[in-house]
Motif scaffolding. Structure first.
Motif, PDB file in Angstrom:
ATOM      1  N   ILE A  41      -0.875  19.272 -10.765  1.00 15.47           N
ATOM      2  CA  ILE A  41      -0.425  17.896 -10.973  1.00 15.47           C
ATOM      3  C   ILE A  41      -0.583  17.506 -12.438  1.00 15.47           C
ATOM      4  CG2 ILE A  41      -0.773  15.480 -10.325  1.00 15.47           C
ATOM      5  CD1 ILE A  41      -1.850  16.451  -7.652  1.00 15.47           C
ATOM      6  N   ILE A  42      -1.701  17.923 -13.048  1.00 18.22           N
ATOM      7  CA  ILE A  42      -1.954  17.620 -14.457  1.00 18.22           C
ATOM      8  C   ILE A  42      -0.898  18.273 -15.344  1.00 18.22           C
ATOM      9  CG2 ILE A  42      -3.534  18.053 -16.382  1.00 18.22           C
ATOM     10  CD1 ILE A  42      -5.841  17.682 -14.353  1.00 18.22           C
ATOM     11  N   ILE A  43      -0.540  19.533 -15.022  1.00 22.31           N
ATOM     12  CA  ILE A  43       0.473  20.239 -15.813  1.00 22.31           C
ATOM     13  C   ILE A  43       1.818  19.523 -15.720  1.00 22.31           C
ATOM     14  CG2 ILE A  43       1.825  22.372 -15.952  1.00 22.31           C
ATOM     15  CD1 ILE A  43      -0.728  23.880 -15.128  1.00 22.31           C
ATOM     16  N   GLN A  44       2.186  19.126 -14.504  1.00 19.01           N
ATOM     17  CA  GLN A  44       3.456  18.410 -14.341  1.00 19.01           C
ATOM     18  C   GLN A  44       3.423  17.062 -15.048  1.00 19.01           C
ATOM     19  OE1 GLN A  44       5.967  18.573 -11.138  1.00 19.01           O
ATOM     20  NE2 GLN A  44       4.930  20.206 -10.048  1.00 19.01           N
ATOM     21  N   GLY A  45       2.282  16.380 -14.976  1.00 17.26           N
ATOM     22  CA  GLY A  45       2.140  15.108 -15.673  1.00 17.26           C
ATOM     23  C   GLY A  45       2.289  15.270 -17.173  1.00 17.26           C
ATOM     24  N   SER A  46       1.732  16.353 -17.706  1.00 17.28           N
ATOM     25  CA  SER A  46       1.846  16.631 -19.142  1.00 17.28           C
ATOM     26  C   SER A  46       3.299  16.882 -19.528  1.00 17.28           C
ATOM     27  CB  SER A  46       0.980  17.843 -19.517  1.00 17.28           C
ATOM     28  OG  SER A  46      -0.381  17.606 -19.220  1.00 17.28           O
ATOM     29  N   ALA A  47       4.027  17.622 -18.685  1.00 16.41           N
ATOM     30  CA  ALA A  47       5.442  17.908 -18.957  1.00 16.41           C
ATOM     31  C   ALA A  47       6.262  16.624 -18.955  1.00 16.41           C
ATOM     32  CB  ALA A  47       5.987  18.883 -17.916  1.00 16.41           C
ATOM     33  N   VAL A  48       5.973  15.746 -18.000  1.00 16.42           N
ATOM     34  CA  VAL A  48       6.674  14.460 -17.938  1.00 16.42           C
ATOM     35  C   VAL A  48       6.376  13.649 -19.192  1.00 16.42           C
ATOM     36  CG1 VAL A  48       6.739  12.232 -16.742  1.00 16.42           C
ATOM     37  CG2 VAL A  48       6.826  14.349 -15.431  1.00 16.42           C
ATOM     38  N   ARG A  62       0.827  -1.219   0.000  1.00 13.60           N
ATOM     39  CA  ARG A  62       0.000   0.000   0.000  1.00 13.60           C
ATOM     40  C   ARG A  62       0.856   1.262   0.000  1.00 13.60           C
ATOM     41  NH1 ARG A  62      -5.116  -1.516   4.026  1.00 13.60           N
ATOM     42  NH2 ARG A  62      -5.761  -3.387   2.862  1.00 13.60           N
ATOM     43  N   LEU A  63       1.904   1.222  -0.796  1.00 17.43           N
ATOM     44  CA  LEU A  63       2.812   2.360  -0.904  1.00 17.43           C
ATOM     45  C   LEU A  63       2.683   3.043  -2.266  1.00 17.43           C
ATOM     46  CD1 LEU A  63       6.015   0.890   0.800  1.00 17.43           C
ATOM     47  CD2 LEU A  63       4.436   2.605   1.726  1.00 17.43           C
ATOM     48  N   ILE A  64       1.447   2.994  -2.829  1.00 25.11           N
ATOM     49  CA  ILE A  64       1.155   3.687  -4.090  1.00 25.11           C
ATOM     50  C   ILE A  64      -0.064   4.570  -3.881  1.00 25.11           C
ATOM     51  CG2 ILE A  64       0.392   3.422  -6.480  1.00 25.11           C
ATOM     52  CD1 ILE A  64       2.016   0.919  -6.701  1.00 25.11           C
ATOM     53  N   ASP A  65       0.073   5.851  -4.195  1.00 28.17           N
ATOM     54  CA  ASP A  65      -1.039   6.793  -4.126  1.00 28.17           C
ATOM     55  C   ASP A  65      -1.731   6.787  -5.488  1.00 28.17           C
ATOM     56  OD1 ASP A  65      -2.669   9.099  -4.182  1.00 28.17           O
ATOM     57  OD2 ASP A  65      -1.456  10.055  -2.628  1.00 28.17           O
ATOM     58  N   LEU A  66      -2.840   6.051  -5.579  1.00 30.38           N
ATOM     59  CA  LEU A  66      -3.509   5.862  -6.872  1.00 30.38           C
ATOM     60  C   LEU A  66      -4.086   7.152  -7.435  1.00 30.38           C
ATOM     61  CD1 LEU A  66      -5.315   2.429  -6.332  1.00 30.38           C
ATOM     62  CD2 LEU A  66      -3.277   2.898  -7.684  1.00 30.38           C
ATOM     63  N   ASN A  67      -4.615   8.027  -6.570  1.00 28.20           N
ATOM     64  CA  ASN A  67      -5.179   9.289  -7.058  1.00 28.20           C
ATOM     65  C   ASN A  67      -4.113  10.139  -7.743  1.00 28.20           C
ATOM     66  OD1 ASN A  67      -7.809   8.809  -6.216  1.00 28.20           O
ATOM     67  ND2 ASN A  67      -7.455   9.672  -4.180  1.00 28.20           N
ATOM     68  N   THR A  68      -2.957  10.238  -7.104  1.00 29.68           N
ATOM     69  CA  THR A  68      -1.861  10.998  -7.701  1.00 29.68           C
ATOM     70  C   THR A  68      -1.407  10.351  -9.004  1.00 29.68           C
ATOM     71  OG1 THR A  68      -1.107  11.754  -5.524  1.00 29.68           O
ATOM     72  CG2 THR A  68       0.483  11.853  -7.334  1.00 29.68           C
ATOM     73  N   ALA A  69      -1.341   9.017  -9.017  1.00 31.55           N
ATOM     74  CA  ALA A  69      -0.925   8.302 -10.230  1.00 31.55           C
ATOM     75  C   ALA A  69      -1.871   8.577 -11.383  1.00 31.55           C
ATOM     76  CB  ALA A  69      -0.849   6.803  -9.947  1.00 31.55           C
ATOM     77  N   ILE A  70      -3.164   8.651 -11.087  1.00 31.08           N
ATOM     78  CA  ILE A  70      -4.156   8.919 -12.143  1.00 31.08           C
ATOM     79  C   ILE A  70      -4.016  10.339 -12.668  1.00 31.08           C
ATOM     80  CG2 ILE A  70      -6.627   9.216 -12.589  1.00 31.08           C
ATOM     81  CD1 ILE A  70      -7.086   6.839 -10.646  1.00 31.08           C
ATOM     82  N   LYS A  84       8.945   6.497   0.436  1.00 36.65           N
ATOM     83  CA  LYS A  84       8.594   5.156  -0.025  1.00 36.65           C
ATOM     84  C   LYS A  84       7.334   5.184  -0.894  1.00 36.65           C
ATOM     85  CE  LYS A  84      11.822   2.869   2.241  1.00 36.65           C
ATOM     86  NZ  LYS A  84      12.884   2.100   1.587  1.00 36.65           N
ATOM     87  N   THR A  85       6.339   5.981  -0.489  1.00 37.07           N
ATOM     88  CA  THR A  85       5.117   6.114  -1.287  1.00 37.07           C
ATOM     89  C   THR A  85       5.410   6.809  -2.613  1.00 37.07           C
ATOM     90  OG1 THR A  85       3.803   6.266   0.741  1.00 37.07           O
ATOM     91  CG2 THR A  85       2.746   6.976  -1.291  1.00 37.07           C
ATOM     92  N   ALA A  86       6.301   7.788  -2.561  1.00 41.10           N
ATOM     93  CA  ALA A  86       6.685   8.491  -3.791  1.00 41.10           C
ATOM     94  C   ALA A  86       7.358   7.535  -4.771  1.00 41.10           C
ATOM     95  CB  ALA A  86       7.615   9.654  -3.468  1.00 41.10           C
ATOM     96  N   ILE A  87       8.199   6.633  -4.264  1.00 35.04           N
ATOM     97  CA  ILE A  87       8.883   5.667  -5.119  1.00 35.04           C
ATOM     98  C   ILE A  87       7.868   4.722  -5.770  1.00 35.04           C
ATOM     99  CG2 ILE A  87      10.430   3.665  -5.120  1.00 35.04           C
ATOM    100  CD1 ILE A  87      12.044   5.098  -2.923  1.00 35.04           C
ATOM    101  N   GLY A  88       6.956   4.165  -4.972  1.00 34.35           N
ATOM    102  CA  GLY A  88       5.948   3.255  -5.518  1.00 34.35           C
ATOM    103  C   GLY A  88       5.047   3.929  -6.533  1.00 34.35           C
ATOM    104  N   THR A  89       4.604   5.151  -6.212  1.00 35.26           N
ATOM    105  CA  THR A  89       3.742   5.898  -7.124  1.00 35.26           C
ATOM    106  C   THR A  89       4.484   6.241  -8.407  1.00 35.26           C
ATOM    107  OG1 THR A  89       2.606   6.855  -5.202  1.00 35.26           O
ATOM    108  CG2 THR A  89       2.247   7.924  -7.329  1.00 35.26           C
TER     109      THR A  89
END
Length: 262
Positions: free
Chosen positions: A146-153, A65-73, A181-186
């Motif tokens: 978050i969306i803007i950063q995701g787009s840049a990535v 449970r070290l993945i933040d699914l909302n952030t990943a989406i 640890k959560t940041a790594i999994g996500t």
């Protein structure tokens, strides 16, 4: 050189397993310099290697449970869109010979590697620098940011075949204040989605040598399991500065090789 390349492939996975990024920084140089793969094709291969390796590594973090699914989406969906646009429109629009100044010809391959090296320098700085900010208060972050950063990535992923972990990790830790640890999994999940989507978008435009690609991927997956195991014994944040210096040296080397040493 090939033996060195296979050994370096293990480091790709170890890096992803330990700090949730950095593997993509190694993959393209390994393919280009150690296996003599064309730069554009190397970006396509890198998407598959990094995506598959990250997907395999994300399972252990998901079980813990070290993945933040909302952030990943929020990160992942805009990234997929920009990866598609970049691979189908922006990358093909770059001419093979960009510009010539006297005896120096800036080709598409050199441009991509120089861009890659510059990003490596910025990534190295973000990993080396010490965080002197007071982290007791959460920053004001919105879904839009978050969306803007995701787009840049996604643009970076599409252009140079890098999963973007070296950009995602600082954003997750410094802006969203996710535990390391959560940041790594996500990050691993986001990288897997971005990279595999980019590979699917590119597969029709490339001649894939599957035996070679699957061999590199298998070795890298072994590496990520090693890295995931080591991450239970070592704090990933303690390794970031050391890896940052390594990335810095690699970035400077690529810049010199593609410009001065040509």
């Amino acid at each position: 050189m090939e033996i060195t390349g296979y050994l370096a492939s293990i480091l790709i996975g170890i890096s992803l397993g330990l700090i949730g990024g950095g593997g993509s920084i190694l993959t393209v140089p390994v393919l280009v310099y150690l296996f003599a793969v064309d730069t554009v094709l190397a970006t396509t291969y890198s998407l598959f290697v990094v995506g598959s390796t990250s997907l395999a590594g994300s399972f252990s973090y998901f079980k813990k449970r070290l993945i933040d699914l909302n952030t990943a989406i929020y990160f992942g969906l805009p990234s997929i869109v920009t990866v598609f646009l970049t691979r189908h429109f922006l990358l093909p629009a770059i001419p093979e010979n960009v510009i010539q100044v006297e005896n120096f010809l800036l080709t598409k391959s050199i441009l991509l590697m120089v861009f890659f090296a510059v990003l490596m320098l910025f990534a190295a700085y973000s990993m080396i620098k010490k965080d002197t900010k007071n982290n007791t208060t959460l920053p004001q972050t919105t879904a839009l940011s978050i969306i803007i950063q995701g787009s840049a990535v996604g643009i970076v992923t599409g252009l140079i075949g890098a999963g973007g972990g070296f950009l995602i990790i600082p954003a997750l830790v410094n802006l969203l204040r996710l535990p390391i640890k959560t940041a790594i999994g996500t990050s691993l999940l986001i990288i897997a989605v971005n990279s595999l989507a980019g590979f699917i978008f590119s597969i029709s435009q490339s001649q894939i040598q599957w035996s070679f690609l699957l061999t590199i991927t298998f070795i890298a997956i072994i590496g990520i399991f090693i890295g995931s195991y080591l991450s239970t014994k070592i704090e990933g944040k303690n390794l970031k500065p050391a890896f940052g210096w390594f990335v810095l040296v690699m970035g400077v080397y690529i810049l010199m090789k593609e410009t001065i040493l040509k």
